[in-house]
Design a protein around this motif. Sequence first.
Motif, short mmCIF file in Angstrom:
data_model
loop_
_atom_site.label_atom_id
_atom_site.label_comp_id
_atom_site.label_asym_id
_atom_site.label_seq_id
_atom_site.Cartn_x
_atom_site.Cartn_y
_atom_site.Cartn_z
N GLU A 36 0.78 -1.32 0.21
CA GLU A 36 -0.08 0.14 0.03
C GLU A 36 0.91 1.26 -0.05
O GLU A 36 0.61 2.21 -0.81
N GLU A 37 1.90 1.10 0.74
CA GLU A 37 2.75 2.36 1.06
C GLU A 37 3.66 2.68 -0.34
O GLU A 37 3.89 3.87 -0.76
N THR A 39 1.19 3.78 -3.15
CA THR A 39 0.74 5.27 -2.75
C THR A 39 1.85 6.25 -3.28
O THR A 39 1.86 7.33 -3.97
N GLU A 40 2.98 5.79 -2.62
CA GLU A 40 4.33 6.79 -2.83
C GLU A 40 4.56 6.91 -4.34
O GLU A 40 4.74 8.08 -4.83
N ASN A 41 4.64 5.78 -4.86
CA ASN A 41 4.98 5.98 -6.61
C ASN A 41 4.13 6.56 -7.34
O ASN A 41 4.56 7.11 -8.44
N LEU A 42 3.04 6.52 -7.09
CA LEU A 42 1.83 7.02 -7.96
C LEU A 42 1.41 8.35 -7.48
O LEU A 42 0.28 8.89 -7.84
N SER A 43 1.98 8.79 -6.24
CA SER A 43 1.50 10.04 -5.75
C SER A 43 1.33 11.40 -6.68
O SER A 43 0.49 12.17 -6.57
N SER A 44 2.26 11.31 -7.73
CA SER A 44 2.30 12.31 -8.64
C SER A 44 1.04 12.30 -9.82
O SER A 44 0.49 13.08 -10.06
N GLU A 78 -2.82 11.76 -10.48
CA GLU A 78 -4.28 12.11 -9.94
C GLU A 78 -4.98 10.81 -10.02
O GLU A 78 -5.83 10.72 -10.86
N GLU A 116 -9.61 7.12 -5.51
CA GLU A 116 -9.43 5.99 -4.69
C GLU A 116 -9.68 4.77 -5.09
O GLU A 116 -8.93 3.79 -4.87
N LEU A 120 -6.89 3.51 -7.22
CA LEU A 120 -5.44 3.49 -6.47
C LEU A 120 -5.75 1.95 -5.67
O LEU A 120 -4.72 1.11 -5.63
N ARG A 154 -4.72 -0.76 -7.99
CA ARG A 154 -3.27 -0.67 -8.52
C ARG A 154 -2.45 -1.45 -7.27
O ARG A 154 -1.73 -2.21 -7.60
#
Lengths: 75, 699, 43
Positions: free
Chosen positions: B541-542, B545-550, B552, B555, B558, B561
Amino acid sequence: MTLADLKRGQVAIIKDVSSPYIPLKLLEMGCLPGNQARLMMVAPFSDPLYLNINDTHLAIRKETAVHIQIELSNE
Amino acid sequence: MSKQIKVALIGNPNTGKTSVFNSLTGLNQQVGNYPGITVERKAGVCKLPKGVKAHILDLPGTYSLNASSLDESVVIELLLNANDKDYPDVAVVVTDVENLKRNLLLFTQIKDLNIPSILVINMSDRMRKKGISLDIEHLEAELKTKVALTSTRKNEGIDLLKNLISNYKSLSTDACLDISQIESSYFGNLQRIFPNQQLYKLWLVITQDVNFGQVTKKKIDALSDFKVKSDTKLKRLQQKETIKRYQFINAVLKKGKTVDLNAATDLRIKLDRILTHKVWGYVIFFSLLMLIFQAIYDWAQYPMDFIDETFAALSELVKTTLPAGVFTDLIAEGIIPGLGGVVIFIPQIAFLFLFIAILEESGYMSRVVFLMDKLMRRFGLSGKSVVPLISGTACAIPAVMATRNIEGWKERLITILVTPFTTCSARLPVYLIIIALVIPEGSFLGLSYQALMLMFLYLLGFGMAVGSAYILHKVLKIRSKSFFLIEMPDYKVPQFKNVGITVVEKTKAFVFGAGQIILAISIILWFLASYGPGDDFNKAEEIVTENLSSLELSEEELNQRIASYQLEHSYIGIAGRSIEPVIQPLGYDWKIGIAIITSFAAREVFVGTLATIYSVESEEGEPIKEKMRGERNAKLGVPRYNLASGMSLLLFYAFAMQCMSTLAIVKRETNSWKWPMYQLVVMTSIAYLAALIAYQTLI
Amino acid sequence: MNDIIQNILVFTSVGIAVYFLLKKFVIPAKATKSCGHDDCGCH
C-alpha cells in the motif's frame, strides 16, 4: 472352402477349427465343427464379416475367417 | 444380528446383467475399483424377505471362465479363491433368453466349480415376439438348478429371484459336466497327485495362470508329468472341453427351448441393412455425432450460464453477510469460484454420458465398430478403437480403460496413446470461455463462427489422434497376435432406468473425483495469491501510494493498483513471473502461466485458477468472463485475450497432455512409465510449437 | 479476536488441502506394485 468364401445369405456347416490362428473365444461363442454358420452382412470395404454362428451373431475379420474350414449347406 | 448373504452376479455381456443388478439394488449401489487394478467394482445391497440382507457384487461381463482380459480374470480369481472376502454364497448367472445356448456355457463352468448357482433367464418379454417357449421344469432338472425367468423391462420375476436367493441353501452343488471325460488318462493322473482337490479347479489353474489356496500353477508345473503338455496340446484339450459342454447344452435345450420361426419377426436384419450400409451407415453415424456435439455446445449453454451467474452472486453474498476477514475472503474468492468451476461441468458431462449410454444400450455401438474396423485398421487402430475415441470426448480415463476389449496389443497400445488427443469435456470450459472472448460474433451458412471454431477444435483432436496413430503404426515395432471378435447384439430400446443410473453415477463420480482436487487446489492457490514474502508484498500500500502520488488517481483506481501490485509480489506472483520468459513467446502473462501449471491436475482447473487470481485482485463480483475481458496486455496496449493469444491458448490446450489422472491410468494400463512419459513429452512439445506458431503469425 | 479466528481457519483449511493433495498424488504412486511384463497387467 473357408468361411471367407461365403457369399451374403449363404449357409454352411463348420468342418474344422483346429488352426492355431483361431482364438478359443471364438470356439466358445459356438464356432465348432458341426454347427451352422450364415453370412449375414459384409462391412463396407469387404471386411469384417457379420455372421450368425450357432444362433450367435458376431463379427470377425477375414484374416480369421480364412482359417475356418466349412462345407456349403443346402438349406 | 440380521442374516447376510453374499451374492455374485455373473453373466455374458449384453445379457442385461446390469439391469438385473439395478432392479435388485436400485440406487443403493457403490462403484469403486478392485484393489490395485482399475477394473470397476460395482456392489449393492438388496433387502430380502425376513430381514435378510443380500450383498450383491456385479462382476464384469465375461463369455467364459477362460479369461482373455483383465476384467474377465477378476471373475475367475474370485471364484477360485474361497478365502476372498467377496467369495459368494450363491452365484446368480444371468442369461438372455435369445442367446441361451451360448450363455449356458458360462453357467456350466460355474456349476462345475460346485458353487450354488441360480439361473436367471432374462428378457422374457421378448419371447413371444421371437416365438420362443421354454420348459422350465426340464431345464431345472437337467441343469440341477433353480430358474428365475425375468424381465427387467416389465419388472417381472425379480421377486422370484429374491426368494431363490434367500433359499440358496437348498440349491444343488452338483457339477454339470464330468471334466475327466475330456481325456481320462490326463485327468486321472492329475487327480492322483492332488487327491483332495477338485479337478475342474485344477484344470483352470493349469490353463489360466491363476492360483487358488495351496495349489499354485508353479506347484503343478513342478511335477514333471504336467509340464510336458505344450500350449497347443492344452488348447486342443480346451477345445474338446468346449465341444463337450456344447453337446451337453444342446441336449438340454433340445427339449427345454423351442423356437417357432414363423412367429419370429426380425427387425434386426432390416435395421442392420440400413445402419451398416456403405453410404447410409456412415451418414447416420456422423449425423449422430453432430447431434451429440450440438447438445454439448448448445443445449448445455443455458444451465451453464445460470450456474456461472449463481456462483458469482453467491460469492458476493458471502462477502456482504459474513464478518470481514481473511477466512471470509478465502470462502468468497477461493472456495466458491473454485467449486463453481466444477459444478459448471455437470450439464455437459451428463449430456455426454447420456448419449454414450444410449448408444451402448441400444446395441448400435457394435454396428459402429463393425462399420469402422476396416477404415481404422489403415491407421493401425481397430474398429473397437472407435468406442474409446468417442468416450474420450467425455473423459480420457474411462476411454483408456475401454480399450481393454481390443484383442491385439499393438492396436490397443496405439489407441491408448492417441486417445488423449480427443477433445475431452475438461477442455470444454477452457475452449468455451476463450472462444467467447476472442472469436467474433457472426455466422457462416447459418452456423455461428463460435460454433464452427468449437467444431474445428473437435475435428482437430480427432485428426491428431488418427494421424499420430498412423505414425505410431509405422514407427512402433511390436509384433502382436491380433484378432478381432465382436458380438452383434440384437437392437433394444434403451431402458430409461439403466441410462438414468449410468448418467447419475458417472456424473457423481466425475464431480466428486475432480471436485475434491479442484477444491483443494483453489484453497492453496488463494493462499499463495493472498500471502507473500518481504516488504514488496506487506507494504504494498505504501509503496504504490508513494510511487503513484504524482498521478491524480481516484481511490478506487488506487486500490486496484495496490491489489495488482500485491498479487504480483505474492508467492504465486513470484512463481509465475519466474516462468514468464518461457510462455511469453506464446502470448501469455504470468497469470495464465500459473493457470497452465495448476491445470496440469485437470484441465478445467485453468478457468478456476484464473477465477481465483482475478477475484483476489478485484473487488466486484462479476462473472469470470467479464473479468477476463477486462484484462489488458499493458506492453502492447491490447486486450490480454485477443485473437492471437486466444488461438495460441486454444491450440495449446488442444494438444497438451494436461492431465495427471490420465497419465496415471496410462501407466497402469500399459504397466510402465515409458508410455505415459512419451505422451507427456511429445504432446506438450507439439502443443508448445503449435501455440508458438499461432501467436507469432497472428500477432 | 475475529482476525485471529479467521487466520486460524485459513491456515487449517490450507493445511487440510495440502495434506489431501499429497495423499491423493504422492502416496498411491508409491503403493503401486509392479505386475510383471506381460500385457495383461496385475493379477
